[in-house]
Design an enzyme around this catalytic site. Structure first.
Site, short mmCIF file in Angstrom:
data_model
loop_
_atom_site.label_atom_id
_atom_site.label_comp_id
_atom_site.label_asym_id
_atom_site.label_seq_id
_atom_site.Cartn_x
_atom_site.Cartn_y
_atom_site.Cartn_z
CD GLU A 85 -3.71 -5.76 3.91
OE1 GLU A 85 -4.59 -4.96 4.31
OE2 GLU A 85 -2.50 -5.57 4.08
CD GLU B 234 -2.98 -1.07 2.28
OE1 GLU B 234 -3.98 -1.81 2.20
OE2 GLU B 234 -2.81 -0.27 3.24
#
Length: 448
Positions: free
Chosen positions: A353, A166
């Site tokens: 995720e 991320e």
């Protein structure tokens, strides 16, 4: 009743991150990270919580591997803490740090579980932050050296590698919004950090190839599906900017070697430039073997002058919400991964995720009846199946998270785990969502 059946080679897994679960923050030579500094700064984390102990997985990893085996996953995504390997970010390798991860990897392999390793999940050595952190190009070189040590130490044992987790959070959330470590609020700094992290990713991929390391390598971006509330051109443009902030700003350089021009122009109007050096874009666009996508939410927006960074106002349309106040938008997963295929081609995709935070209550019998979380997973699994049936090359899914853990700036009050962590006793209690996923994996699917 319709049967949702997944391919036999679909990679089921679950995920964690080093600072969120390990604890042992001063043991066996580990150096301090920016999250140690941030969480020990009063007022930065809810309840002034920190990751000093977390889930104590540094000492309880065997218990966690046993849970993974019980769950039936084929893979486990975890991250390596850079400060455990290089306490000062560079210099001498801390062998005790490497030994810990050797024990974890060997335990996983013995249990028949594939390690999927993230090299950078936000715990930058504080010593490097003291020299400018990711805004300093020397951190790129330090990262590549760290990555090389890990590649060589685990070559042949770890087959799936993720460079960064991320990059949007590393850059904008942490250096513009200021909600995460190191907690800056500077748009130019955030854009610089994002760029340098992507260069570091590309350089690490080049080093991986040069070393002839076994396995596959990619990166993970957190993608968000944001669409216009109306078809008015100004609403379409505003929603696109808001979405591109998470999506195109990171995906275009990764796959096309360019930044989206409309976003470059928008940032330039704010007085912000991307600090591109010669060769940077070619480095960022190094061919990768897969893309990891973290997906949690989405929404609708319309144009509103001076609303946020992109003149975009979110419009509430009646989505159910998680305890994080995030919209539950399973169809957004289908839309965003379909967009990835349409925009960037048939690159293999892993959902690295996906999960939900709800208020969990441990019963006297040691159970957690988290029907909302199980339902969340079921609805997103259906979208995964839709994607596969539609020809999107979705190869695997990692549930976030194996354990309730240190949820960054939210501390310990927000729980994402499919296993309940009692932070006073460190006892682990599988939740109903754990048993739901266990059955899906065992059966290869479920009745919709």
């Amino acid at each position: 009743m319709a049967k949702i059946q997944f391919p036999s080679d679909f990679l089921w897994g679950t995920a964690t991150a080093s600072y969120q679960i390990e604890g042992a923050y001063q043991e066996d030579g580990r150096g301090l990270s920016i999250w140690d500094t941030f969480s020990h700064t009063p007022g930065k984390v809810a309840n002034n919580d920190n990751g000093d102990v977390a889930c104590d997985s540094y000492h309880r990893y065997e218990e966690d591997v046993a849970l993974l085996k019980k769950l039936g996953v084929k893979a486990y995504r975890f991250s390596i803490a850079w400060p455990r390997i290089f306490p000062q970010g560079t210099g001498e390798v801390n062998e005790k740090g490497l030994d810990y991860y050797r024990r974890v990897v060997d335990a996983l392999l013995e249990a028949g579980i594939q390690p999927a390793v993230t090299l950078y999940h936000w715990d930058l050595p504080q010593a490097l932050q003291d020299k400018g952190g990711w805004a300093n190009r020397e951190t790129i070189d330090a990262f590549v050296k760290y990555a090389e040590v890990i590649f060589q130490a685990f070559d042949g044992k770890i087959k799936q590698w993720i460079t960064f987790n991320e990059t949007w959070c590393v850059s904008f959330l942490s250096n513009y919004i200021g909600a995460h470590a190191p907690g800056n609020k500077d748009l130019q700094l955030a854009v610089t950090v994002a760029h340098n992290c992507m260069v570091a990713h590309g350089e690490a991929v080049k080093r991986f190839r040069a070393l002839g390391t076994e396995g596959t390598i990619g990166t993970t971006h957190n993608l968000y599906w944001f669409e216009p509330y109306t078809t008015k051109p100004e609403d379409v443009a505003a929603a696109h900017r808001n979405r591109a902030y998470n999506n195109e700003w990171f995906m275009d350089p990764t796959f096309k070697g360019t930044y989206p021009e409309f976003m470059v122009d928008w940032f330039r109007e704010k007085g912000v430039e991307v600090p591109i050096r010669e060769g940077d874009m070619e480095t960022i666009a190094q061919p990768i073997d897969f893309i990891g996508v973290n997906f949690y939410s989405g929404g609708f927006g319309r144009c509103k002058k001076d609303e946020g960074l992109f003149d975009c106002e979110e419009v509430q349309v009646g989505f159910a919400k998680t305890f994080m106040d995030w919209n539950v938008y399973p169809d957004g997963l289908y839309k965003v991964l379909s967009w990835v295929k349409d925009e960037y081609g048939d690159v293999p995709i892993y959902i690295t995720e996906n999960g939900a935070c709800y208020e969990d209550e441990l019963t006297a019998e040691g159970r957690v009846h988290d029907e909302l979380r199980a339902d969340y997973y079921k609805k997103h699994f259906i979208q995964c199946h839709r994607l596969i049936e539609s020809g999107v090359p979705l190869k695997g899914y990692f549930a976030w998270s194996l354990l309730d853990n240190f949820e960054w700036a939210e501390g310990y009050k927000k729980r994402f785990g499919i296993v309940y962590t009692n932070y006073e006793t460190q006892e682990r209690h599988p939740k109903d969502s754990f048993y739901f996923i266990q059955k899906v994996i065992a059966d290869g699917g479920f009745d919709a």
